[in-house]
Structures are given as structure tokens and as C-alpha cells.
Design a protein around this motif. Sequence first.
Motif, PDB file in Angstrom:
ATOM      1  N   UNK A  42       0.848  -1.192   0.000  1.00 38.00           N
ATOM      2  CA  UNK A  42       0.000   0.000   0.000  1.00 38.00           C
ATOM      3  C   UNK A  42       0.883   1.241   0.000  1.00 38.00           C
ATOM      4  N   UNK A  43       0.257   2.428   0.017  1.00 35.19           N
ATOM      5  CA  UNK A  43       1.070   3.648   0.085  1.00 35.19           C
ATOM      6  C   UNK A  43       1.765   3.728   1.442  1.00 35.19           C
ATOM      7  N   UNK A  44       2.903   4.423   1.454  1.00 31.64           N
ATOM      8  CA  UNK A  44       3.765   4.446   2.640  1.00 31.64           C
ATOM      9  C   UNK A  44       3.039   4.780   3.937  1.00 31.64           C
ATOM     10  N   UNK A  45       2.115   5.775   3.848  1.00 29.63           N
ATOM     11  CA  UNK A  45       1.557   6.246   5.099  1.00 29.63           C
ATOM     12  C   UNK A  45       0.666   5.200   5.779  1.00 29.63           C
ATOM     13  N   UNK A  46       0.197   4.205   5.034  1.00 32.82           N
ATOM     14  CA  UNK A  46      -0.652   3.189   5.681  1.00 32.82           C
ATOM     15  C   UNK A  46       0.112   1.911   6.028  1.00 32.82           C
ATOM     16  N   UNK A  47       1.434   1.881   5.776  1.00 25.74           N
ATOM     17  CA  UNK A  47       2.204   0.675   6.111  1.00 25.74           C
ATOM     18  C   UNK A  47       2.064   0.301   7.589  1.00 25.74           C
ATOM     19  N   UNK A  48       2.284   1.301   8.450  1.00 23.77           N
ATOM     20  CA  UNK A  48       2.325   1.035   9.891  1.00 23.77           C
ATOM     21  C   UNK A  48       1.049   0.347  10.369  1.00 23.77           C
ATOM     22  N   UNK A  54       7.805   6.721  11.033  1.00 20.91           N
ATOM     23  CA  UNK A  54       8.473   7.219  12.240  1.00 20.91           C
ATOM     24  C   UNK A  54       9.301   6.086  12.816  1.00 20.91           C
ATOM     25  N   UNK A  55      10.403   6.445  13.446  1.00 18.43           N
ATOM     26  CA  UNK A  55      11.295   5.440  14.024  1.00 18.43           C
ATOM     27  C   UNK A  55      10.606   4.719  15.183  1.00 18.43           C
ATOM     28  N   UNK A  56       9.837   5.465  15.966  1.00 17.23           N
ATOM     29  CA  UNK A  56       9.155   4.887  17.122  1.00 17.23           C
ATOM     30  C   UNK A  56       8.230   3.757  16.665  1.00 17.23           C
ATOM     31  N   UNK A  57       7.447   4.025  15.644  1.00 23.33           N
ATOM     32  CA  UNK A  57       6.518   3.013  15.134  1.00 23.33           C
ATOM     33  C   UNK A  57       7.275   1.783  14.654  1.00 23.33           C
ATOM     34  N   UNK A  58       8.379   2.010  13.956  1.00 22.04           N
ATOM     35  CA  UNK A  58       9.164   0.895  13.417  1.00 22.04           C
ATOM     36  C   UNK A  58       9.679  -0.001  14.539  1.00 22.04           C
ATOM     37  N   UNK A  59      10.206   0.601  15.596  1.00 22.41           N
ATOM     38  CA  UNK A  59      10.721  -0.178  16.729  1.00 22.41           C
ATOM     39  C   UNK A  59       9.594  -0.962  17.410  1.00 22.41           C
ATOM     40  N   UNK A  60       8.436  -0.311  17.552  1.00 22.32           N
ATOM     41  CA  UNK A  60       7.284  -0.981  18.178  1.00 22.32           C
ATOM     42  C   UNK A  60       6.836  -2.182  17.358  1.00 22.32           C
ATOM     43  N   UNK A  61       6.746  -1.999  16.058  1.00 21.38           N
ATOM     44  CA  UNK A  61       6.284  -3.088  15.183  1.00 21.38           C
ATOM     45  C   UNK A  61       7.267  -4.249  15.207  1.00 21.38           C
ATOM     46  N   UNK A  62       8.555  -3.911  15.214  1.00 19.42           N
ATOM     47  CA  UNK A  62       9.580  -4.961  15.227  1.00 19.42           C
ATOM     48  C   UNK A  62       9.473  -5.792  16.496  1.00 19.42           C
ATOM     49  N   UNK A  63       9.263  -5.071  17.626  1.00 17.61           N
ATOM     50  CA  UNK A  63       9.129  -5.732  18.917  1.00 17.61           C
ATOM     51  C   UNK A  63       7.908  -6.650  18.929  1.00 17.61           C
ATOM     52  N   UNK A  64       6.842  -6.141  18.333  1.00 18.72           N
ATOM     53  CA  UNK A  64       5.598  -6.911  18.280  1.00 18.72           C
ATOM     54  C   UNK A  64       5.801  -8.200  17.482  1.00 18.72           C
ATOM     55  N   UNK A 101      19.370  -4.513  12.512  1.00 13.04           N
ATOM     56  CA  UNK A 101      20.118  -3.315  12.901  1.00 13.04           C
ATOM     57  C   UNK A 101      20.085  -2.280  11.784  1.00 13.04           C
ATOM     58  N   UNK A 102      20.358  -2.718  10.540  1.00  9.75           N
ATOM     59  CA  UNK A 102      20.434  -1.789   9.404  1.00  9.75           C
ATOM     60  C   UNK A 102      19.097  -1.096   9.164  1.00  9.75           C
ATOM     61  N   UNK A 103      18.026  -1.860   9.169  1.00 10.80           N
ATOM     62  CA  UNK A 103      16.707  -1.290   8.868  1.00 10.80           C
ATOM     63  C   UNK A 103      16.305  -0.270   9.929  1.00 10.80           C
ATOM     64  N   UNK A 104      16.449  -0.642  11.202  1.00  8.90           N
ATOM     65  CA  UNK A 104      16.031   0.267  12.276  1.00  8.90           C
ATOM     66  C   UNK A 104      16.976   1.463  12.372  1.00  8.90           C
ATOM     67  N   UNK A 105      18.258   1.237  12.116  1.00 10.00           N
ATOM     68  CA  UNK A 105      19.221   2.342  12.141  1.00 10.00           C
ATOM     69  C   UNK A 105      18.872   3.378  11.069  1.00 10.00           C
ATOM     70  N   UNK A 106      18.552   2.909   9.882  1.00  9.12           N
ATOM     71  CA  UNK A 106      18.197   3.843   8.787  1.00  9.12           C
ATOM     72  C   UNK A 106      16.945   4.641   9.133  1.00  9.12           C
ATOM     73  N   UNK A 107      15.969   3.984   9.760  1.00  4.87           N
ATOM     74  CA  UNK A 107      14.746   4.691  10.143  1.00  4.87           C
ATOM     75  C   UNK A 107      15.019   5.700  11.263  1.00  4.87           C
ATOM     76  N   UNK A 108      15.895   5.321  12.197  1.00  7.30           N
ATOM     77  CA  UNK A 108      16.295   6.275  13.250  1.00  7.30           C
ATOM     78  C   UNK A 108      16.942   7.515  12.622  1.00  7.30           C
ATOM     79  N   UNK A 109      17.840   7.280  11.664  1.00 14.50           N
ATOM     80  CA  UNK A 109      18.531   8.400  11.005  1.00 14.50           C
ATOM     81  C   UNK A 109      17.554   9.246  10.189  1.00 14.50           C
ATOM     82  N   UNK A 110      16.601   8.586   9.526  1.00  9.54           N
ATOM     83  CA  UNK A 110      15.606   9.316   8.725  1.00  9.54           C
ATOM     84  C   UNK A 110      14.855  10.298   9.625  1.00  9.54           C
ATOM     85  N   UNK A 111      14.556   9.843  10.840  1.00  8.44           N
ATOM     86  CA  UNK A 111      13.843  10.704  11.782  1.00  8.44           C
ATOM     87  C   UNK A 111      14.713  11.881  12.242  1.00  8.44           C
ATOM     88  N   UNK A 112      15.986  11.606  12.513  1.00  8.18           N
ATOM     89  CA  UNK A 112      16.911  12.682  12.904  1.00  8.18           C
ATOM     90  C   UNK A 112      16.993  13.722  11.777  1.00  8.18           C
TER      91      UNK A 112
END
Length: 300
Positions: free
Chosen positions: A74-80, A102-112, A276-287
Motif C-alpha cells: 500500500x502507500x507508505x503512510x498506511x504501512x504502519x 516514524x522510528x518509534x513506530x518501526x521499533x514498536x512493530x519490530x518488537x511486536x 540493525x540496518x533497517x532500524x538504524x536507517x529509520x532512526x537516522x531518517x527521523x533525525x
Amino acid sequence: QISKMFGTVVVGVGIAGLARIRDLMNPMPSSPSEHLKLFGFVSRRSFGNINEAKQISLEDALSNKDIHAAFISTENKSHEETIRMFLEAGKHVLVEYPMALSAKAAHELWEMAEQKGKVLHVEHIELLTEEYKQLKKEVAGKDLVKGTLHFTGSVLDENKSGFPAFSGIARLTWLIDLFGDLTVTSATREKQKDKNYSRMTVHFQTANKKPLTWIEERGPGMRREKKINFCFTSGCLENFPEAPRSSVGLFMQDQNLFAKKLLGQVSKEELAAEKWRILRCLDLAEVIQQYCEEPEKIYS
């Protein structure tokens, strides 16, 4: 021994979704993809059938016990939200990058996903292109002095695709994969609303304090292309190395990788490095987004 089959559903039928349906219906012989069976697809628009694939409702896709995995296109905004629904329903998930805006959402989803013991796989076809594989070989073992990666492309609807650091995360992924961890030193963004033009400029430092620049530029009629200029102690690389054409499509390569994960054929080390790579890139995207959105600093 009965071979293990995973029922799959494709959610969203844009360009990527249609490629997914095609590849799921025609798996590469003797590849891990033969363990995936397309059950149907979900779309807000009404199609009936696409080739032999049948349209099913989102409710069906979530509740059907024969569906073990969802391909989210789907479009990016509905991925989460979509990832969350399928993980909650106990399904494995393959999602096109970026997995969230958002990095926060990515970390939450990964944990889930980890709590539920499900595979969460983020497509990164930009790392699978022959052009990139050759570039990586070329760069291997060289000492970077400085470098620039400049991407141009047509206009994106930011409400749907997200901030350029997220929609363009493929470029960031390249830089991290080529040069290791990076730190953002500054980032700015120029927008010309009337011209529908946008240019984001990000400055990084490598672990060895070498400068890297990423420019993401979009405007009407701009050709989709990447320009590189990487300078090493041994000389500069300004053009992509010649690369053969791959006989296996990028989405198919990605699908095989996902199937391998479902079959437990990817090592813990590889999975950990990828996470590590995926979450790191999302963290940097947010910064980067935070830097770009800071109000202009006024010096009195």
C-alpha cells in the motif's frame, strides 16, 4: 515429508502489488518461493479477479487460518497500520520500504513481531540490483575520503509517501550498507511550492569522521537517476561500474528471501545485521526530518 506451504495475501495493487501477484503466481522453479501460495489480494478498489488471483476482503485476509503471510504494497503512510493489523492477527509480514514513517513506530512493530514469533521482512530491492552489487564490490576495502550520492526523481505526494528522508530511505540504506554506521551532522531542505520542487541535503560523518553527502531532489519532469562521487585514497569513483542484467527479477529475489526466512533458512547473524540496518536507517531518517523541520536559527 509434506512440504510446508504458506498461504499469502497481497494488500494493495499498485505497481509493486501487481508485481507481487505475478511473482507469487509464477514462482521460480525449485526456489524457496515455491512454498508460498497466493490466496488472494485486498484492495480498496473493486477488481474482482486479476489473472487467476481473487479479490478478498480485509476481514477475510485477517481472519482466514489458511493465510499465514501478508505482502503489504500500500502507500507508505498506511504501512504502519496495516503491518500492525496483520501481526495482531498472527500473520507473517513482508512490507515495501519504508516500513513506517516514524522510528518509534518501526521499533514498536519490530518488537511486536518478535513477541509473536512472526517474520517481519522489509523489502530492500535497491540492495539487490546488479548495479548496486557491482558498486559494493568496487567500494569494498577502499578508504573513503569523502563522497556524495545525489538522487533526482519526479514529484511525490508527501502526504502519502512521507518526508523525503523516509520515502528516499533506499539511498540512506545504500550509504549505510557501503560505508557502515553514519552520524548526521546537518540537514536542510529547500522547497519551492509554486514549482513543486524539493531538495533535501544531508551531511553525514562516517565512524572515521569522513564526510558523506546525500541529496534527494524532486521536481516536475526530473529524470529518475542516481549520481555518485565517492573519493577514496586510491582515486574517485564517478560512474557506476558496468553491471550485467540479472535473470531473476528484483521482487522475485526479495520474495525468495522472505520465503527463506519463513522456512528458517536465514542465519541468526544475518537476521540481526538486517534488523540493525533497517532500524538504524529509520532512526537516522527521523533525525534528518527533525533537522530539516527545525525553525531557522536566528543569530542576533
